[in-house]
Write an enzyme that holds these catalytic residues in place. Structure first.
Site, PDB file in Angstrom:
ATOM      1  N   LYS A  66       0.816  -1.226   0.000  1.00 13.47           N
ATOM      2  CA  LYS A  66       0.000   0.000   0.000  1.00 13.47           C
ATOM      3  C   LYS A  66       0.851   1.278   0.000  1.00 13.47           C
ATOM      4  CE  LYS A  66      -4.173  -1.984   2.046  1.00 13.47           C
ATOM      5  NZ  LYS A  66      -5.162  -1.919   3.115  1.00 13.47           N
ATOM      6  N   ASP A 104     -10.099   2.572   2.669  1.00 10.84           N
ATOM      7  CA  ASP A 104     -10.304   1.758   3.883  1.00 10.84           C
ATOM      8  C   ASP A 104     -11.093   2.525   4.945  1.00 10.84           C
ATOM      9  OD1 ASP A 104      -9.116  -0.619   3.109  1.00 10.84           O
ATOM     10  OD2 ASP A 104      -7.135  -0.085   3.867  1.00 10.84           O
ATOM     11  N   GLY A 129      -3.564  -1.331  17.563  1.00  9.79           N
ATOM     12  CA  GLY A 129      -2.729  -1.572  16.388  1.00  9.79           C
ATOM     13  C   GLY A 129      -2.229  -0.275  15.795  1.00  9.79           C
ATOM     14  N   ALA A 133      -3.545  -0.763   8.112  1.00 10.55           N
ATOM     15  CA  ALA A 133      -5.004  -0.605   8.173  1.00 10.55           C
ATOM     16  C   ALA A 133      -5.376   0.542   9.106  1.00 10.55           C
ATOM     17  CB  ALA A 133      -5.654  -1.905   8.645  1.00 10.55           C
TER      18      ALA A 133
HETATM   19  P1  NAP Z   1       0.061  -4.700   9.538  1.00 14.44           P
HETATM   20  O1  NAP Z   1       0.428  -3.444   8.826  1.00 14.44           O
HETATM   21  O2  NAP Z   1       0.944  -5.886   9.408  1.00 14.44           O
HETATM   22  O3  NAP Z   1      -0.056  -4.311  11.111  1.00 14.44           O
HETATM   23  C1  NAP Z   1      -0.329  -5.313  12.048  1.00 14.44           C
HETATM   24  C2  NAP Z   1      -0.600  -4.691  13.423  1.00 14.44           C
HETATM   25  O4  NAP Z   1      -1.044  -5.727  14.301  1.00 14.44           O
HETATM   26  C3  NAP Z   1       0.613  -4.051  14.077  1.00 14.44           C
HETATM   27  O5  NAP Z   1       0.193  -2.922  14.801  1.00 14.44           O
HETATM   28  C4  NAP Z   1       1.098  -5.174  15.026  1.00 14.44           C
HETATM   29  O6  NAP Z   1       1.785  -4.686  16.149  1.00 14.44           O
HETATM   30  C5  NAP Z   1      -0.219  -5.734  15.470  1.00 14.44           C
HETATM   31  N1  NAP Z   1      -0.147  -7.124  15.959  1.00 14.44           N
HETATM   32  C6  NAP Z   1       0.080  -8.236  15.223  1.00 14.44           C
HETATM   33  N2  NAP Z   1       0.029  -9.329  16.021  1.00 14.44           N
HETATM   34  C7  NAP Z   1      -0.240  -8.891  17.279  1.00 14.44           C
HETATM   35  C8  NAP Z   1      -0.410  -9.540  18.528  1.00 14.44           C
HETATM   36  N3  NAP Z   1      -0.311 -10.863  18.661  1.00 14.44           N
HETATM   37  N4  NAP Z   1      -0.676  -8.784  19.620  1.00 14.44           N
HETATM   38  C9  NAP Z   1      -0.786  -7.438  19.508  1.00 14.44           C
HETATM   39  N5  NAP Z   1      -0.626  -6.764  18.341  1.00 14.44           N
HETATM   40  C10 NAP Z   1      -0.352  -7.479  17.238  1.00 14.44           C
HETATM   41  O7  NAP Z   1      -1.394  -5.195   9.125  1.00 14.44           O
HETATM   42  P2  NAP Z   1      -2.617  -4.294   8.589  1.00 14.44           P
HETATM   43  O8  NAP Z   1      -2.561  -4.178   7.114  1.00 14.44           O
HETATM   44  O9  NAP Z   1      -2.656  -3.061   9.399  1.00 14.44           O
HETATM   45  O10 NAP Z   1      -3.864  -5.242   8.920  1.00 14.44           O
HETATM   46  C11 NAP Z   1      -4.384  -5.325  10.242  1.00 14.44           C
HETATM   47  C12 NAP Z   1      -5.697  -6.094  10.233  1.00 14.44           C
HETATM   48  O11 NAP Z   1      -6.688  -5.357   9.514  1.00 14.44           O
HETATM   49  C13 NAP Z   1      -5.623  -7.456   9.566  1.00 14.44           C
HETATM   50  O12 NAP Z   1      -6.390  -8.366  10.337  1.00 14.44           O
HETATM   51  C14 NAP Z   1      -6.276  -7.244   8.207  1.00 14.44           C
HETATM   52  O13 NAP Z   1      -6.881  -8.409   7.689  1.00 14.44           O
HETATM   53  C15 NAP Z   1      -7.330  -6.216   8.583  1.00 14.44           C
HETATM   54  N6  NAP Z   1      -7.816  -5.382   7.446  1.00 14.44           N
HETATM   55  C16 NAP Z   1      -9.143  -5.423   7.155  1.00 14.44           C
HETATM   56  C17 NAP Z   1      -9.648  -4.659   6.136  1.00 14.44           C
HETATM   57  C18 NAP Z   1     -11.128  -4.720   5.836  1.00 14.44           C
HETATM   58  O14 NAP Z   1     -11.544  -4.194   4.789  1.00 14.44           O
HETATM   59  N7  NAP Z   1     -11.926  -5.311   6.693  1.00 14.44           N
HETATM   60  C19 NAP Z   1      -8.797  -3.813   5.396  1.00 14.44           C
HETATM   61  C20 NAP Z   1      -7.443  -3.769   5.729  1.00 14.44           C
HETATM   62  C21 NAP Z   1      -6.957  -4.565   6.770  1.00 14.44           C
HETATM   63  P3  NAP Z   1       3.370  -4.378  16.105  1.00 14.44           P
HETATM   64  O15 NAP Z   1       3.511  -2.993  15.514  1.00 14.44           O
HETATM   65  O16 NAP Z   1       3.758  -4.463  17.538  1.00 14.44           O
HETATM   66  O17 NAP Z   1       3.993  -5.448  15.258  1.00 14.44           O
END
Ligand code: NAP
Length: 279
Positions: A66, A104, A129, A133
């Site tokens: 992204k 988003d 988080g 996203a």
């Molecule tokens: P990302 O950039 O990889 O960020 C992941 C985040 O989750 C980081 O803040 C990470 O913390 C945290 N995290 C991961 N495992 C964890 C754990 N066990 N305990 C606490 N924190 C944890 O991912 P993203 O793109 O932001 O996506 C996040 C979520 O949003 C995903 O589930 C994705 O499927 C969902 N999403 C949904 C949509 C929709 O349309 N519904 C759209 C986009 C994303 P650290 O910084 O400490 O690593």
């Protein structure tokens, strides 16, 4: 002539976007096809140029591209939402010109306020988080005038850097935007809405959610969704007594509808598509 679109990500096999956009096209009578493209981490930019040369009209972009997608667009063709988020999930092409947007956040708001009718103005909101996203949803959440918007991330520094970079670009949000360390959650007054923007649900991991986080009428929303059944976060929220609990499938469909509108000038109805995905 049939126009071509695709979702690009790595991995991308799991994406529901082809099904969603096929349903939108059928509903609105638009002549298009929509594929999945496995993104090349080494040379994503060259790959997009190849796709454009082959006649692709637009792309949805997912992890981990992204930020790189936004960089493909010039300063004049980046939407304000994409600039604030520092990332794009929707691209479209006019000759050499690349347009970039991030749908988003407006997708989340359409689901929260439109479909669910959850009030955001004056609400105490906690976002868990600080990844891509969350960057996409903070602008629209702040613009909805919550009483406060607090961010908590496992890695404190990442949340602080994000708020430092994004804070000046966000509309003022009542009580303001601030960062909490995970251990501080237990000392907070309850929140009206807790949004899980971590990817913990994807790996089935349990978050540490102190019991004071929710009040009796609170709402809990997980950006993640599962093919079947609630996510771990949803189960945790229900166990804490929260009755209004949702996953992110509605957001997925809404953000797709906004992308479709950018491309085709018509916004499809989302309710029948969401119902079909749930069935
Ligand atoms: P990302 O950039 O990889 O960020 C992941 C985040 O989750 C980081 O803040 C990470 O913390 C945290 N995290 C991961 N495992 C964890 C754990 N066990 N305990 C606490 N924190 C944890 O991912 P993203 O793109 O932001 O996506 C996040 C979520 O949003 C995903 O589930 C994705 O499927 C969902 N999403 C949904 C949509 C929709 O349309 N519904 C759209 C986009 C994303 P650290 O910084 O400490 O690593």
């Amino acid at each position: 002539m049939t126009d071509r679109y695709a979702v690009i990500g790595h991995p991308v096999a799991h994406s529901k976007s082809p099904r969603i956009h096929a349903a939108f096209a059928a509903q609105t009578g638009q002549d298009l096809v929509y594929d999945r493209v496995e993104g090349r981490v080494a040379d994503f930019e060259a790959q997009v140029r190849e796709l454009v040369a082959q006649g692709l009209r637009g792309l949805n972009v997912t992890l981990p591209f992204k930020e790189r997608a936004l960089a493909l667009a010039g300063a004049q063709t980046r939407s304000p939402a994409a600039v604030v988020a520092g990332a794009a999930n929707t691209l479209w092409f006019e000759g050499e010109v690349v347009h970039a947007d991030n749908t988003d956040g407006c997708g989340l708001l359409a689901d929260l306020q439109g479909r669910l009718g959850w009030p955001l103005a004056g609400a105490r909101i906690l976002v868990l988080g600080a990844g891509g996203a969350v960057r996409g949803i903070l602008g629209p959440l702040a613009a909805a005038h919550p009483a406060c918007l607090q961010i908590c991330n496992r890695t404190l520094d990442r949340a602080q850097q994000m708020v430092l970079a994004m804070g000046p670009l966000l509309p003022s949000s009542g009580g303001g935007l601030s960062v909490l360390e995970p251990h501080q959650l237990q000392h907070q007054p309850p929140f009206d809405l807790v949004v899980n923007g971590t990817s913990a649900s994807l790996s089935g991991e349990t978050l540490t959610l102190p019991p004071n986080l929710f009040h009796r009428h609170a709402q809990a929303y997980d950006l993640a969704y599962r093919a079947e059944g609630p996510t771990v976060f949803m189960e945790q929220a229900r166990a804490a007594g929260v009755r209004h609990v949702e996953d992110g499938l509605g957001m997925l469909v809404e953000q797709a509808a906004d992308a479709f509108q950018r491309w085709r000038g018509v916004r499809p109805r989302t309710a029948p598509v969401l119902a079909a995905l749930r069935a």
